[in-house]
Motif scaffolding. Structure first.
Motif, PDB file in Angstrom:
ATOM      1  N   ARG A   1       0.613  -1.166   0.066  1.00 56.64           N
ATOM      2  CA  ARG A   1       0.018  -0.066   0.138  1.00 56.64           C
ATOM      3  C   ARG A   1       0.772   1.257   0.043  1.00 56.64           C
ATOM      4  N   TRP A   2       2.032   1.187   0.685  1.00 49.78           N
ATOM      5  CA  TRP A   2       2.948   2.293   0.674  1.00 49.78           C
ATOM      6  C   TRP A   2       3.550   2.618  -0.679  1.00 49.78           C
ATOM      7  N   LYS A   3       4.138   1.443  -1.406  1.00 51.93           N
ATOM      8  CA  LYS A   3       4.504   1.528  -2.507  1.00 51.93           C
ATOM      9  C   LYS A   3       3.493   1.924  -3.612  1.00 51.93           C
ATOM     10  N   SER A   4       2.473   1.597  -3.493  1.00 51.15           N
ATOM     11  CA  SER A   4       1.313   1.991  -4.529  1.00 51.15           C
ATOM     12  C   SER A   4       0.872   3.531  -4.333  1.00 51.15           C
ATOM     13  N   GLY A   5       1.166   4.141  -3.273  1.00 48.38           N
ATOM     14  CA  GLY A   5       0.766   5.515  -2.788  1.00 48.38           C
ATOM     15  C   GLY A   5      -0.669   5.359  -2.356  1.00 48.38           C
ATOM     16  N   GLU A   6      -1.192   4.298  -2.142  1.00 51.83           N
ATOM     17  CA  GLU A   6      -2.618   4.307  -1.720  1.00 51.83           C
ATOM     18  C   GLU A   6      -2.718   4.751  -0.272  1.00 51.83           C
ATOM     19  N   ALA A   7      -1.792   4.530   0.444  1.00 53.56           N
ATOM     20  CA  ALA A   7      -1.973   4.980   1.928  1.00 53.56           C
ATOM     21  C   ALA A   7      -0.346   5.352   2.348  1.00 53.56           C
ATOM     22  N   PHE A   8      -0.217   5.826   3.803  1.00 54.01           N
ATOM     23  CA  PHE A   8       0.780   6.006   4.458  1.00 54.01           C
ATOM     24  C   PHE A   8       1.599   7.390   3.877  1.00 54.01           C
ATOM     25  N   GLN A   9       1.054   8.043   3.244  1.00 51.81           N
ATOM     26  CA  GLN A   9       1.721   9.202   2.348  1.00 51.81           C
ATOM     27  C   GLN A   9       2.769  10.152   3.475  1.00 51.81           C
ATOM     28  N   LYS A  10       2.343  10.292   4.588  1.00 47.26           N
ATOM     29  CA  LYS A  10       3.260  11.035   5.482  1.00 47.26           C
ATOM     30  C   LYS A  10       4.321  10.142   6.432  1.00 47.26           C
ATOM     31  N   LEU A  11       4.168   8.953   6.100  1.00 51.19           N
ATOM     32  CA  LEU A  11       5.192   8.272   6.726  1.00 51.19           C
ATOM     33  C   LEU A  11       6.447   8.470   6.663  1.00 51.19           C
ATOM     34  N   GLU A  12       7.255   8.505   7.873  1.00 52.10           N
ATOM     35  CA  GLU A  12       8.869   8.696   7.850  1.00 52.10           C
ATOM     36  C   GLU A  12       9.619   7.372   8.276  1.00 52.10           C
ATOM     37  N   TYR A  13       8.847   6.663   9.398  1.00 53.23           N
ATOM     38  CA  TYR A  13       9.498   5.995   9.929  1.00 53.23           C
ATOM     39  C   TYR A  13       8.660   4.819  10.542  1.00 53.23           C
ATOM     40  N   LEU A  14       9.109   3.738  10.598  1.00 55.64           N
ATOM     41  CA  LEU A  14       8.021   2.452  11.334  1.00 55.64           C
ATOM     42  C   LEU A  14       9.140   1.670  11.902  1.00 55.64           C
ATOM     43  N   LYS A  15       9.007   1.197  12.955  1.00 56.16           N
ATOM     44  CA  LYS A  15       9.589   0.188  13.656  1.00 56.16           C
ATOM     45  C   LYS A  15       8.797  -0.752  14.623  1.00 56.16           C
ATOM     46  N   MET A  16       8.924  -1.941  14.263  1.00 58.65           N
ATOM     47  CA  MET A  16       8.139  -2.977  14.955  1.00 58.65           C
ATOM     48  C   MET A  16       9.280  -4.051  15.544  1.00 58.65           C
ATOM     49  N   THR A  17       8.910  -4.381  16.867  1.00 58.01           N
ATOM     50  CA  THR A  17       9.544  -5.200  17.267  1.00 58.01           C
ATOM     51  C   THR A  17       8.690  -6.684  17.850  1.00 58.01           C
ATOM     52  N   VAL A  18       8.899  -7.652  17.257  1.00 57.05           N
ATOM     53  CA  VAL A  18       7.734  -8.613  17.561  1.00 57.05           C
ATOM     54  C   VAL A  18       8.519  -9.932  17.873  1.00 57.05           C
ATOM     55  N   SER A  19       7.684 -10.768  18.722  1.00 59.73           N
ATOM     56  CA  SER A  19       7.921 -12.213  19.083  1.00 59.73           C
ATOM     57  C   SER A  19       8.063 -13.179  18.288  1.00 59.73           C
ATOM     58  N   ILE A  20       6.941 -13.125  17.158  1.00 61.89           N
ATOM     59  CA  ILE A  20       6.550 -14.229  16.503  1.00 61.89           C
ATOM     60  C   ILE A  20       6.003 -13.678  14.967  1.00 61.89           C
ATOM     61  N   TYR A  21       7.001 -13.895  13.974  1.00 68.07           N
ATOM     62  CA  TYR A  21       6.344 -13.747  12.666  1.00 68.07           C
ATOM     63  C   TYR A  21       5.533 -14.918  12.228  1.00 68.07           C
ATOM     64  N   GLU A  22       4.442 -14.856  11.678  1.00 65.79           N
ATOM     65  CA  GLU A  22       3.567 -16.202  11.373  1.00 65.79           C
ATOM     66  C   GLU A  22       2.821 -15.971   9.987  1.00 65.79           C
ATOM     67  N   VAL A  23       2.701 -17.295   9.530  1.00 72.14           N
ATOM     68  CA  VAL A  23       1.684 -17.215   8.497  1.00 72.14           C
ATOM     69  C   VAL A  23       0.191 -17.716   8.864  1.00 72.14           C
ATOM     70  N   HIS A  24      -0.720 -16.853   8.569  1.00 75.90           N
ATOM     71  CA  HIS A  24      -1.880 -17.195   9.345  1.00 75.90           C
ATOM     72  C   HIS A  24      -2.718 -18.323   8.735  1.00 75.90           C
ATOM     73  N   GLU A  25      -2.971 -19.292   9.442  1.00 77.03           N
ATOM     74  CA  GLU A  25      -3.676 -20.650   9.142  1.00 77.03           C
ATOM     75  C   GLU A  25      -3.018 -21.353   7.995  1.00 77.03           C
TER      76      GLU A  25
END
Length: 340
Positions: free
Chosen positions: A217-241
């Motif tokens: 969505r960021w690449k397409s320009g559909e959303a997050f036009q103002k976004l400068e920085y995002l950082k996420m710390t996560v315990s588990i990355y998963e593929v749903h179901e």
């Protein structure tokens, strides 16, 4: 007198970053000055009048008569208001600062007391720290705190345990900067609704599909036009179901480190040659409550994505338990010209 003070203190005034009001929930409002070198100087306390005291002197502050005294212990000026007159006293004091420093100065209202409504002061921005969302019986109460607040510069929720999600239209997602530690599985909501500039997230799980959708969505320009920085710390990355993604048919529920290159391929990441040194992405934080780390953590990555609408670049880094996304204010050509 104002002209004399401003001319004699010109250099010092130019070094002021912001005027800050802080509310601790005990009918005490403190005002301090934050300088550009992060030095803080206490300026004033605004408290409810104590009838036992008789050492007040009165001043006319922007049309309102306010009692003042000098605190013997801290040698700090204290402004006093009668019960139920706190709003008018704060309004008058703020109008005085606004008249003295001008509307180009940054004025912040910092609070961890979500029981009291933040006053609607001119040119004020709110910085709200929610220590425990469990203290709210439902999300409507918390939503009301956000919706009745002035311009939201920064919101921190630690921890956010509620299984009830915030509304997609919540003013929380329109804050310039958010920090949240989310105990339950609701972090992807930020990927869908955030409209601000900086986000710092900690959560238990993150579905890879949500992460991929966010980048797309960021690449397409559909959303997050103002976004400068995002950082996420996560315990588990998963593929749903076990709904596997193209190129990840070997994944079994949880994503291991060896799957990260496949994820980068799925989101269409481009890669810098290993013989070159990638640039370091870092920015001043929009707000830091304790003034400790005033810049974002650096992102040094060989992978990046390009936004289709304006050819802007974002460095992207996926590590063991961390996802970092930093947007550059430059085109792909300008970005590549920085490589050594």
């Amino acid at each position: 007198m104002k002209k004399l003070i401003k001319s004699s203190q010109e250099k010092r005034i130019k070094n002021i970053r912001s005027i800050r009001y802080s509310c601790d929930g005990n009918k005490v409002w403190s005002v301090d000055i934050l300088f550009r070198n992060n030095w803080r100087e206490d300026l004033l306390e605004i408290v409810e009048c104590e009838k036992t005291k008789n050492d007040y002197f009165q001043l006319n502050v922007f049309g309102t008569t306010i009692d003042f005294r000098i605190c013997d212990k801290y040698k700090l000026t204290e402004a006093y208001f009668n019960p139920h007159e706190n709003t008018s006293a704060i309004q008058s004091i703020h109008n005085y600062f606004l008249h003295f420093f001008g509307d180009s100065m940054e004025y912040l209202w910092r609070t961890s007391d979500c029981e009291n409504i933040i006053p609607q002061l001119e040119n004020i921005s709110a910085c709200i720290r929610v220590w425990n969302s469990d203290s709210f019986s439902d999300m409507k109460t918390l939503e009301n705190v956000f919706s009745t607040s002035p311009n939201l510069k920064w919101i921190s929720m630690f921890p956010f345990k509620s299984a009830e999600p915030l509304s997609p239209d919540s003013k929380f997602y329109r804050a310039e900067s958010i920090e949240t530690v989310q105990i339950r599985h609701n972090a992807p909501a930020v990927f869908s609704h955030f409209k601000g500039r900086q986000a710092f997230l900690k959560c238990i799980r993150c579905e890879i599909l949500n992460l991929i959708e966010f980048v797309s969505r960021w690449k397409s320009g559909e959303a997050f036009q103002k976004l400068e920085y995002l950082k996420m710390t996560v315990s588990i990355y998963e593929v749903h179901e076990n709904q596997f993604l193209p190129g990840m048919e070997d994944a079994e529920g949880y994503v291991e480190n060896q799957n990260f290159p496949q994820i980068l391929n799925i989101i269409g990441a481009k890669h810098i040659e290993e013989t070159k040194k990638p640039p370091t992405h870092t920015l001043p934080k929009i707000y830091e409550y304790f003034n400790h780390n005033t810049t974002t953590d650096p992102i040094i990555s060989y992978s990046y994505v390009v936004r289709e609408s304006d050819n802007r670049v974002a460095s992207i880094l996926i590590e063991e338990n961390m996802f970092s996304f930093g947007v550059w204010d430059m085109t792909e050509e300008e970005f590549l010209s920085m490589l050594e």
